[in-house]
Scaffold this active site. Structure first.
Site, short mmCIF file in Angstrom:
data_model
loop_
_atom_site.label_atom_id
_atom_site.label_comp_id
_atom_site.label_asym_id
_atom_site.label_seq_id
_atom_site.Cartn_x
_atom_site.Cartn_y
_atom_site.Cartn_z
N ARG A 117 0.90 -0.96 0.16
CA ARG A 117 0.12 0.04 0.10
C ARG A 117 1.02 1.23 0.01
O ARG A 117 1.74 1.38 0.92
CB ARG A 117 -0.70 0.02 1.24
CG ARG A 117 -1.59 1.34 1.51
CD ARG A 117 -2.57 1.37 2.30
NE ARG A 117 -3.53 0.73 2.00
CZ ARG A 117 -5.03 0.77 2.63
NH1 ARG A 117 -5.14 1.45 3.77
NH2 ARG A 117 -6.06 -0.12 2.18
N HIS A 144 -7.81 0.13 -6.07
CA HIS A 144 -8.00 -0.63 -4.89
C HIS A 144 -8.58 -1.96 -5.32
O HIS A 144 -9.57 -2.29 -4.97
CB HIS A 144 -8.62 0.20 -4.00
CG HIS A 144 -8.54 -0.30 -2.63
ND1 HIS A 144 -7.91 -1.15 -2.17
CD2 HIS A 144 -9.02 0.04 -1.31
CE1 HIS A 144 -7.98 -1.61 -0.78
NE2 HIS A 144 -8.56 -0.52 -0.37
N GLN A 147 -10.02 -4.39 -2.76
CA GLN A 147 -11.40 -4.08 -2.15
C GLN A 147 -12.49 -4.22 -3.11
O GLN A 147 -13.71 -4.76 -2.86
CB GLN A 147 -11.29 -2.43 -2.09
CG GLN A 147 -12.60 -1.64 -1.60
CD GLN A 147 -12.65 -1.58 -0.21
OE1 GLN A 147 -12.03 -1.59 0.65
NE2 GLN A 147 -14.02 -2.23 0.15
N ASP A 241 -17.78 6.67 0.55
CA ASP A 241 -16.17 6.57 0.68
C ASP A 241 -15.84 8.14 1.34
O ASP A 241 -16.61 8.96 1.38
CB ASP A 241 -15.32 6.37 -0.40
CG ASP A 241 -13.94 6.27 -0.59
OD1 ASP A 241 -13.47 6.19 0.55
OD2 ASP A 241 -13.39 6.07 -1.40
N CYS A 282 -16.68 1.32 1.78
CA CYS A 282 -15.19 0.65 1.90
C CYS A 282 -14.91 0.91 3.24
O CYS A 282 -13.67 -0.09 3.77
CB CYS A 282 -14.38 1.15 0.82
SG CYS A 282 -13.90 2.79 0.89
N ARG A 310 -13.42 -8.48 3.35
CA ARG A 310 -12.06 -8.40 2.93
C ARG A 310 -11.13 -9.55 3.49
O ARG A 310 -10.19 -9.80 2.44
CB ARG A 310 -11.48 -6.95 3.51
CG ARG A 310 -12.17 -5.69 3.33
CD ARG A 310 -12.16 -5.34 1.88
NE ARG A 310 -10.63 -5.16 1.56
CZ ARG A 310 -9.91 -4.12 1.76
NH1 ARG A 310 -10.15 -3.13 2.37
NH2 ARG A 310 -8.37 -4.39 1.24
N1 CP Z 1 -11.12 -0.13 2.99
C1 CP Z 1 -9.66 -0.15 3.36
O1 CP Z 1 -8.82 -0.23 2.54
O2 CP Z 1 -9.43 0.05 4.92
P1 CP Z 1 -8.19 0.25 5.43
O3 CP Z 1 -7.72 1.58 4.88
O4 CP Z 1 -8.42 0.10 6.73
O5 CP Z 1 -7.00 -0.82 4.80
#
Ligand code: CP
Length: 348
Positions: A117, A144, A147, A241, A282, A310
């Protein structure tokens, strides 16, 4: 070409795939991932998940904070019999004392899959270029993909009776985030109608719409980018979001003024959507900004099923991207190594 090397790892893997964006995968491949998610979720319900990642490790590079992505990958590795390494910039030399290229090469020699990430997409691209194990994008400023697996799987689980994904319209409320872009490209791949509903200043850039045009021409999917809040009346799924990302705190006041109150997901807004519409988010959610607590807790909200999925998605990803590399040694080979090592240990 085989590199000159004394490595004990299986370098130069043939047909190795990375997961940078869902646009790189066919519908049929994503369907396979959904089926694997289904099977692994059923196995988890029975506490009987096969140890398909036994003896393997996932290196998790996190330049930015995370709850769901980190915990789901870490838990998935454990459930499948393997191990996850959490690597923040404080823990490794990435981009500081050591180049991303060399980091990718070293991690590839020691682990079986790399998840990253980052707020710098170039890091994902560099990892992808040099890694000899699959690289999974755990969110960059473009996409992403992990997700998306959880999101569409959750929508399938809560599908109105007699409907298929292609029958549904999803509205993303707010800014053209990485999640918004990913939904545009993934929903249209499934022939769905996608809408981004948000102020003109924060609407999707043309380069992503061009990509979606190609997908829609193939699948019959469609999209609409609009600031017209009344369009929620055409939607089966309302998606929320954050109105700003951690790198956009300096724009927070300007953004909140643009998005609030019109584009906030409330019970009133959900009542204006199609009958039986569901709410996805999300997460993390700010229940004073893009969604109210009342809406998040409404009977139509599946945001926490989505969060749990997830984990379902990450289990499938760890297996899908590494299962071809699993070489199960014969009992004879294991015994030979054991005998040799034990013989040596006796000499100590
Ligand atoms: N939705 C998501 O990616 O959550 P985090 O940022 O907690 O990983």
């Amino acid at each position: 070409m085989k590199l000159p090397s004394s490595s004990a790892t299986n370098l130069n893997k043939e047909n190795m795939r990375h997961m940078i964006s869902m646009k790189d995968f066919s519908k049929s491949e994503i369907d396979d991932m959904f089926e694997l998610m289904d099977l692994l979720k059923q196995a988890r319900k029975d506490n009987a998940v096969p140890q398909l990642f036994k003896g393997k490790s996932v290196a998790m590079i996190f330049e930015a904070g995370s709850t769901r992505t980190r915990v789901s990958f870490e838990a998935a590795a454990t459930i499948l019999g393997g191990h996850a390494l959490f690597l923040s910039p404080r823990d490794i030399h990435l981009g500081g004392k050591e180049s991303v290229d060399d980091t990718a090469r070293v991690l590839s020699r020691m682990t079986d899959i790399i998840m990253a990430r980052t707020n710098t997409p170039e890091i994902i691209d560099a990892l992808t270029n040099m890694s000899t194990v699959p690289v999974i994008n755990g969110l960059d400023t473009r996409f992403h993909p992990t997700q998306m697996l959880a999101d569409l799987f959750t929508i399938r689980e809560h599908m109105p009776k007699g409907k298929e994904l292609k029958d549904l319209t999803l509205a993303f409320m707010g800014d053209a985030t990485d999640v918004c872009r990913s939904l545009l490209l993934t929903c249209t791949k499934y022939g769905m109608k996608f809408k981004q509903i948000g102020p003109v200043k924060y609407q999707m850039e043309q380069e992503w719409l061009d990509l979606a045009d190609d997908i829609c021409a193939e699948t019959g999917g469609s999209y609409e980018i609009t600031d017209d809040i009344d369009k929620v009346s055409e939607c089966d799924v309302i998606y929320g979001d954050s109105f700003y990302w951690t790198t956009q705190y300096d724009e927070k006041d300007e953004r909140l003024a643009a998005f609030m109150p019109d584009y906030v997901i409330t019970t009133e807004l959900m009542a204006r959507a199609k009958e039986g519409a569901t709410l996805l988010h999300c997460l993390p959610a700010n229940d004073k900004e893009e969604v109210t607590r009342e809406a998040l807790e409404g009977e139509y909200s599946v945001a926490f099923d989505e969060a749990e999925n997830r984990l379902t998605a990450q289990m499938a990803i760890l297996v899908y991207f590494t299962h071809k590399d699993i070489v199960v040694p014969t009992a004879e080979v294991v015994k030979q190594h054991e005998d040799k090592i034990n013989k040596f240990l006796k000499t100590l």
